[in-house]
Design a protein around this motif. Structure first.
Motif, PDB file in Angstrom:
ATOM      1  N   LEU A 231       0.809  -1.225   0.000  1.00  0.00           N
ATOM      2  CA  LEU A 231       0.000   0.000   0.000  1.00  0.00           C
ATOM      3  C   LEU A 231       0.842   1.275   0.000  1.00  0.00           C
ATOM      4  O   LEU A 231       0.461   2.282   0.599  1.00  0.00           O
ATOM      5  CB  LEU A 231      -0.963   0.000   1.196  1.00  0.00           C
ATOM      6  N   CYS A 232       1.987   1.229  -0.693  1.00  0.00           N
ATOM      7  CA  CYS A 232       2.817   2.432  -0.791  1.00  0.00           C
ATOM      8  C   CYS A 232       2.186   3.463  -1.714  1.00  0.00           C
ATOM      9  O   CYS A 232       2.493   4.655  -1.621  1.00  0.00           O
ATOM     10  CB  CYS A 232       4.216   2.073  -1.276  1.00  0.00           C
ATOM     11  N   GLY A 233       1.345   2.998  -2.630  1.00  0.00           N
ATOM     12  CA  GLY A 233       0.640   3.909  -3.533  1.00  0.00           C
ATOM     13  C   GLY A 233       1.455   4.395  -4.719  1.00  0.00           C
ATOM     14  O   GLY A 233       0.990   5.239  -5.492  1.00  0.00           O
ATOM     15  N   LYS A 234       2.648   3.847  -4.924  1.00  0.00           N
ATOM     16  CA  LYS A 234       3.472   4.317  -6.043  1.00  0.00           C
ATOM     17  C   LYS A 234       2.825   3.990  -7.391  1.00  0.00           C
ATOM     18  O   LYS A 234       2.897   4.781  -8.340  1.00  0.00           O
ATOM     19  CB  LYS A 234       4.881   3.715  -5.955  1.00  0.00           C
ATOM     20  N   CYS A 235       2.182   2.830  -7.482  1.00  0.00           N
ATOM     21  CA  CYS A 235       1.519   2.472  -8.740  1.00  0.00           C
ATOM     22  C   CYS A 235       0.351   3.406  -9.017  1.00  0.00           C
ATOM     23  O   CYS A 235       0.123   3.817 -10.161  1.00  0.00           O
ATOM     24  CB  CYS A 235       1.056   1.016  -8.696  1.00  0.00           C
ATOM     25  N   VAL A 236      -0.391   3.751  -7.966  1.00  0.00           N
ATOM     26  CA  VAL A 236      -1.548   4.640  -8.115  1.00  0.00           C
ATOM     27  C   VAL A 236      -1.094   6.013  -8.583  1.00  0.00           C
ATOM     28  O   VAL A 236      -1.647   6.594  -9.527  1.00  0.00           O
ATOM     29  CB  VAL A 236      -2.326   4.746  -6.782  1.00  0.00           C
ATOM     30  N   ARG A 237      -0.051   6.541  -7.939  1.00  0.00           N
ATOM     31  CA  ARG A 237       0.449   7.865  -8.315  1.00  0.00           C
ATOM     32  C   ARG A 237       1.100   7.845  -9.698  1.00  0.00           C
ATOM     33  O   ARG A 237       0.984   8.804 -10.461  1.00  0.00           O
ATOM     34  CB  ARG A 237       1.444   8.360  -7.262  1.00  0.00           C
ATOM     35  N   THR A 238       1.778   6.754 -10.029  1.00  0.00           N
ATOM     36  CA  THR A 238       2.379   6.636 -11.359  1.00  0.00           C
ATOM     37  C   THR A 238       1.317   6.720 -12.439  1.00  0.00           C
ATOM     38  O   THR A 238       1.461   7.433 -13.433  1.00  0.00           O
ATOM     39  CB  THR A 238       3.135   5.305 -11.485  1.00  0.00           C
ATOM     40  N   CYS A 239       0.232   5.990 -12.231  1.00  0.00           N
ATOM     41  CA  CYS A 239      -0.843   5.960 -13.225  1.00  0.00           C
ATOM     42  C   CYS A 239      -1.547   7.309 -13.328  1.00  0.00           C
ATOM     43  O   CYS A 239      -1.962   7.713 -14.410  1.00  0.00           O
ATOM     44  CB  CYS A 239      -1.838   4.864 -12.854  1.00  0.00           C
ATOM     45  N   LYS A 240      -1.650   8.021 -12.221  1.00  0.00           N
ATOM     46  CA  LYS A 240      -2.339   9.316 -12.223  1.00  0.00           C
ATOM     47  C   LYS A 240      -1.435  10.456 -12.668  1.00  0.00           C
ATOM     48  O   LYS A 240      -1.892  11.393 -13.336  1.00  0.00           O
ATOM     49  CB  LYS A 240      -2.877   9.628 -10.818  1.00  0.00           C
ATOM     50  N   GLU A 241      -0.159  10.399 -12.318  1.00  0.00           N
ATOM     51  CA  GLU A 241       0.715  11.552 -12.500  1.00  0.00           C
ATOM     52  C   GLU A 241       1.635  11.447 -13.715  1.00  0.00           C
ATOM     53  O   GLU A 241       2.070  12.468 -14.242  1.00  0.00           O
ATOM     54  CB  GLU A 241       1.576  11.745 -11.244  1.00  0.00           C
ATOM     55  N   ILE A 242       1.950  10.230 -14.156  1.00  0.00           N
ATOM     56  CA  ILE A 242       2.837  10.060 -15.304  1.00  0.00           C
ATOM     57  C   ILE A 242       2.058   9.564 -16.514  1.00  0.00           C
ATOM     58  O   ILE A 242       2.053  10.182 -17.565  1.00  0.00           O
ATOM     59  CB  ILE A 242       3.996   9.096 -14.968  1.00  0.00           C
ATOM     60  N   GLN A 243       1.363   8.435 -16.344  1.00  0.00           N
ATOM     61  CA  GLN A 243       0.615   7.864 -17.467  1.00  0.00           C
ATOM     62  C   GLN A 243      -0.709   8.569 -17.698  1.00  0.00           C
ATOM     63  O   GLN A 243      -1.253   8.569 -18.799  1.00  0.00           O
ATOM     64  CB  GLN A 243       0.378   6.369 -17.230  1.00  0.00           C
ATOM     65  N   MET A 244      -1.266   9.172 -16.636  1.00  0.00           N
ATOM     66  CA  MET A 244      -2.518   9.937 -16.718  1.00  0.00           C
ATOM     67  C   MET A 244      -3.704   9.069 -17.122  1.00  0.00           C
ATOM     68  O   MET A 244      -4.620   9.508 -17.819  1.00  0.00           O
ATOM     69  CB  MET A 244      -2.372  11.106 -17.703  1.00  0.00           C
ATOM     70  N   CYS A 245      -3.723   7.809 -16.657  1.00  0.00           N
ATOM     71  CA  CYS A 245      -4.806   6.891 -17.014  1.00  0.00           C
ATOM     72  C   CYS A 245      -5.788   6.644 -15.881  1.00  0.00           C
ATOM     73  O   CYS A 245      -6.929   6.267 -16.120  1.00  0.00           O
ATOM     74  CB  CYS A 245      -4.226   5.542 -17.462  1.00  0.00           C
ATOM     75  N   ASN A 246      -5.344   6.782 -14.635  1.00  0.00           N
ATOM     76  CA  ASN A 246      -6.200   6.505 -13.487  1.00  0.00           C
ATOM     77  C   ASN A 246      -6.771   5.093 -13.519  1.00  0.00           C
ATOM     78  O   ASN A 246      -7.950   4.864 -13.243  1.00  0.00           O
ATOM     79  CB  ASN A 246      -7.341   7.517 -13.396  1.00  0.00           C
TER      80      ASN A 246
END
Length: 917
Positions: free
Chosen positions: A148-163
């Motif tokens: 639950l570090c959330g790095k995947c969630v932030r990566t998808c929202k902030e870099i890939q922009m897919c959510n």
């Protein structure tokens, strides 16, 4: 300010965090949720440090430094707190390290070892608790291994922009999940399988589903290279084992087009082709209709003899050469040198003729340079972005993500496209104009800008010419008139014009939706007019930016794989330039401009008797497939040099096996003019050789000496003959890519063009009138077919169709049909349909929806079993000789008998066998 860490004083800048100051001074602080590429949330508490001033424990990644702050990074309290964090994480984590994909590359494993946590003092929860999600071909999600570090969630929202990922549930039931607890490949999932979440994951919660074998991170040989797909030029890490590419990892380099390690699904998963059993391994000569394996010596002797005989009988201009946007700069340079210095002709060209020839011509006419004016890194600095005739999220996904990020952060977005694309959905203004009406639309926008007084008078006066004749044409394109031509409401045209005209920094991005027209050059000139009118060129985050479709289409143009220019866009018709190259190459050169790619196929069997094709597949990529077939069959001699026996290679008299990008050294030049290294990661299969080696050996057999010990020596020669690459060397490129023009070894490269003046002197306005497409829908052919690319496949499918996970995920061709048209014709989604044009007939599957407007169809051209270019016509731009692939009148009908893909493939296979027999 001064900060004290572990009793030592360090300088710090306001706004820096404790972690940043510690890292820049070589002080270790463990982290889990932190990444320099993501926002910090301080959730894992692994980076706790102690403030001596008040004895508080704080998360160093989110705590800003203050003057006089005193920090302890390894006090007893800090160590105990970190141990407790690891202890708690282990209590909720499977202990199957021996079989975990992340073994040896797991942050939690490393921290447990560092702090001596063999098992949790809090006990272990009963596992498994959650279902593993692995119903797709690319990525497995195991929530039980998630911390639950959330790095995947932030990566998808902030870099890939897919959510595509987020936290769901609460308490001990919290986990990371796609929408509705589906798989990442579920019907409601926006995941595009970029793989960046896997790269960011600190444990084995997110892993790649292997398609070509397994391996631990520490077992892999790692090679940094440049992606072989689109023109973005992403830097990637090839992870190899036993001479096979097992994984493709991220590279984090600020001096690259993907500094945060971004990639797309093709770049991450499209590599099975390298080790595919279909790879060519030996030279082949066709005898009695069948290919026979021969030695290199025999093959090259045979080719040399045939080419010398044809040249002797018909002259040098009877032989044409197709270079390749898939090959390196060095190989394209050798190919054009071979055709000019050995064969004696300027008839050398490549697939830029099919995608961006009108860009090179148009930008060259207006600015003096036919390349992207600005850089990928400047996207987020624009106030307004105007995307026209381009679908970046599918065709240039990393650039598409950056445009989405810019929009999220406040940049205004205007999108003009006949189809509804992803960017249309988020744009401030979305314009859906009729295919082929681009000039009218752009002229209409400029009409409003002029009438509203939004033009940049100072820029026009000081840095442009031709304004007076241009403005007379623009006066006639009122919003109401343009609305009638384009189908775009007049108020939308006005709104878009004001948004663009009022922007301090406005940038234009376009691709083949603009260029692949009979009037493609005029389309590009309209865009240069718009940039000049508003003063949006020659400055950061502005410009006219063509997005190149293939990995090295820019480089192939740069090094002279064009029929009218030598390397560096130096005209073959200029006697002084020609004399310079004669001195460099030691041979007399022809003063005649050569035939373009499209002209070579028109003249095949007539002026052109022999063709040498390197790394191109014109049977699928060129318009009017039946015409291409007849052209290939009419040649006296055909040589194809490639990595597979492509559809085009099956017509060849000689096939020469080439090395793939992963098997050789060299450079590619990306869409922003950045020259980057390509490095060998695996050995070639059988006796396949790098293209430059094959060509130099053949040149020597034909009596022209070419001696190069390595591609770096070829690049040194390119630097000598072209000022654009004058400062380029492999030694410099080891530190990162350089953008041309780079005229000498001390030059840092050029971020954006035309800063202090245009290459041609002043930027030139060109009055461009709208003219309708030559062939439009009529009563018989009542639909307009557009062709293009899709996210999961690339070009003629030679590589991606042989990459297992990608082809399994998207195995079938399709045609997009508007739901209204589908109802009228009784067509449902996935029905088999037949599309017919005057050039031929193709069957495929229907994709019913609202992406295309009524009366329009869209079809990708990647599928050999449903070749879209069997339908397209041979209408050419008179200036650039590019075909009008975006507008073909066709008729559409439902096929009552449903044919399986297997039946189609079997039929294609037997057709191929019959052709060889």
């Amino acid at each position: 300010m001064v900060v004290t860490i572990n009793h030592n004083d360090y300088e710090a800048e306001p706004g820096q965090t404790i972690l940043q100051v510690a890292k820049q001074n070589g002080i270790y602080i463990p982290t889990i949720c932190h990444s320099p590429h993501l926002s910090d949330v301080g959730s894992c508490r692994m980076c706790l440090v102690e403030l001596e001033n008040n004895r508080k424990l704080v998360a160093s990644c989110v705590t800003p430094v203050t003057d006089g702050m005193k920090v302890l990074t390894d006090s007893e309290r800090v160590i105990e707190a970190r141990k407790t964090v690891v202890d708690l994480l282990v209590s909720d984590h499977p202990m199957d390290c021996m079989t975990c994909e992340a073994n040896g590359n797991c942050v939690l494993q490393d921290l447990a070892y560092e702090y001596g946590i063999k098992e949790s003092t809090f006990g272990t929860k009963k596992l498994p608790r959650f279902e593993i999600k692995a119903q797709n071909e690319f990525i497995q999600l195991d929530p039980d291994k998630c911390i639950l570090c959330g790095k995947c969630v932030r990566t998808c929202k902030e870099i890939q922009m897919c959510n595509a990922l987020d936290f769901v549930n609460r308490g001990f039931e919290t986990k990371v999940s796609p929408p509705f607890d589906e798989d990442l490949g579920g019907k409601d999932s926006p995941c595009v399988f970029c793989g960046q979440c896997v790269e960011m994951c600190p444990t084995g919660a997110l892993t790649y589903i292997p398609s070509k074998g397994k391996g631990r991170y520490y077992e892999f040989k790692k090679t940094i290279t440049t992606c072989p797909y689109c023109g973005v030029g992403c830097q990637l890490e090839l992870r190899t084992k036993n001479n096979k590419i097992i994984q493709v990892g991220s590279v984090y380099n600020e001096n690259s087009p993907n500094p945060h390690g971004e990639s797309c699904v093709k770049g991450r998963f499209g590599y099975d082709f390298v080790n595919h059993p279909d790879r060519l391994t030996d030279p082949l000569i066709k005898r009695n209709g069948h290919f026979e394996k021969v030695s290199w010596e025999e093959a090259l002797d045979y080719v040399a003899e045939k080419l010398l005989n044809i040249r002797g009988k018909y002259g040098s201009d009877s032989i044409g050469g197709l270079s390749s946007a898939k090959c390196t700069n060095e190989e394209n340079y050798i190919m054009q040198k071979f055709m000019r210095a050995v064969i004696g002709t300027n008839s050398v060209d490549h697939c830029a003729r099919l995608c961006h020839a009108s860009t090179v011509v148009g930008l060259g006419m207006a600015f003096g340079s036919g390349a992207m004016t600005n850089s990928i890194s400047e996207i987020e600095g624009s106030d307004v972005i105007f995307v026209i005739g381009s679908n970046p999220t599918e065709n240039h996904p990393v650039i598409g993500s950056k445009i989405k990020k810019a929009k999220k952060n406040g940049t205004h977005l205007i999108v003009a496209d006949p189809r509804k694309i992803e960017l249309s959905e988020i744009a401030d203004i979305s314009l859906h104009h009729k295919p082929g009406t681009d000039v009218a639309l752009i002229n209409g926008i400029m009409n409003v800008i002029v009438n509203e007084g939004l033009l940049d008078k100072k820029f026009i006066e000081e840095r442009t010419e031709g304004f007076e004749s241009y403005i007379k044409v623009i006066e006639g394109y009122t919003p109401s008139k343009v609305s009638q031509i384009t189908g775009v409401p007049a108020d939308k045209i006005i709104e878009a014009a004001k948004m663009f005209g009022l922007a301090e920094k406005a940038a234009i991005y376009f691709a083949m939706g603009i260029t692949q027209h009979k009037y493609g050059t005029n389309n590009v000139l309209s865009l240069t007019n718009l940039a000049l009118l508003t003063g949006n060129v020659g400055f950061e985050s502005t410009g006219v930016n063509p997005l190149r479709g293939q990995n090295n289409v820019q480089g192939a143009c740069d090094v002279g794989a064009l029929s009218d220019v030598y390397p560096g866009y130096q005209k073959v018709s200029d006697p002084k330039i020609r004399e310079k190259f004669e001195n460099y190459w030691g041979v007399k050169l022809t003063d005649r401009e050569g035939l373009t790619l499209t002209e070579m196929f028109e003249e095949a069997g007539k002026k052109i008797k022999a063709l040498y094709i390197m790394g191109e597949n014109p049977f699928l990529s060129d318009p009017d497939q039946d015409h291409v077939k007849k052209a290939l069959e009419s040649l006296d001699f055909l040589i194809v040099q490639d990595i597979f026996l492509t559809e085009s290679a099956q017509f060849a008299d000689v096939v020469l096996p080439a090395a793939s990008f992963a098997e050789k050294e060299g450079t590619f030049t990306n869409t922003e003019r950045r020259i980057q290294r390509v490095r060998k990661a695996v050995n070639s299969p059988g006796r396949a050789k790098a293209d430059w080696e094959i060509l130099t050996k053949l040149a020597n057999k034909m009596g022209y000496e070419m001696k190069y010990n390595s591609p770096s020596e070829i690049m040194d020669e390119i630097a000598q003959v072209s000022k654009l690459y004058g400062g380029i060397s492999y030694e410099r490129l080891e530190k990162g890519g350089l953008q041309w023009p780079c005229p000498d070894v001390n030059h840092p490269g050029t971020k954006y063009l035309h800063k202090d003046g245009f290459s041609r002197g002043k930027g030139k306005f060109f009055p461009v009138e709208f003219a309708p497409p030559e062939k439009e829908a009529d009563e018989k052919y009542n639909f307009t077919l557009m062709t293009g690319r899709m996210l999961y496949h690339f070009h003629t499918g030679t590589m991606t169709r042989r990459s297992y996970p990608i082809d399994k995920h998207e195995p079938d061709s399709y045609v997009e049909i508007n739901i209204e048209d589908a109802k009228k014709l009784g067509i449902k989604d996935k029905d088999r349909v037949r599309i017919t044009s005057p050039q031929g007939t193709v069957e495929t599957y229907a994709k019913v929806g609202q992406r295309v407007q009524p009366g329009q169809l869209f079809m990708p051209f990647h599928y050999a079993e449903s070749p879209a270019n069997k339908l397209t016509n041979r209408v050419y731009d008179l200036k650039a000789k590019i075909p009008e692939l975006k507008i073909t009148p066709v008729k559409l009908e439902k096929v009552e008998k449903r044919v399986s893909r297997r039946e189609v493939l079997i039929d294609e296979r037997f057709t191929s066998i019959r052709r060889q027999e």
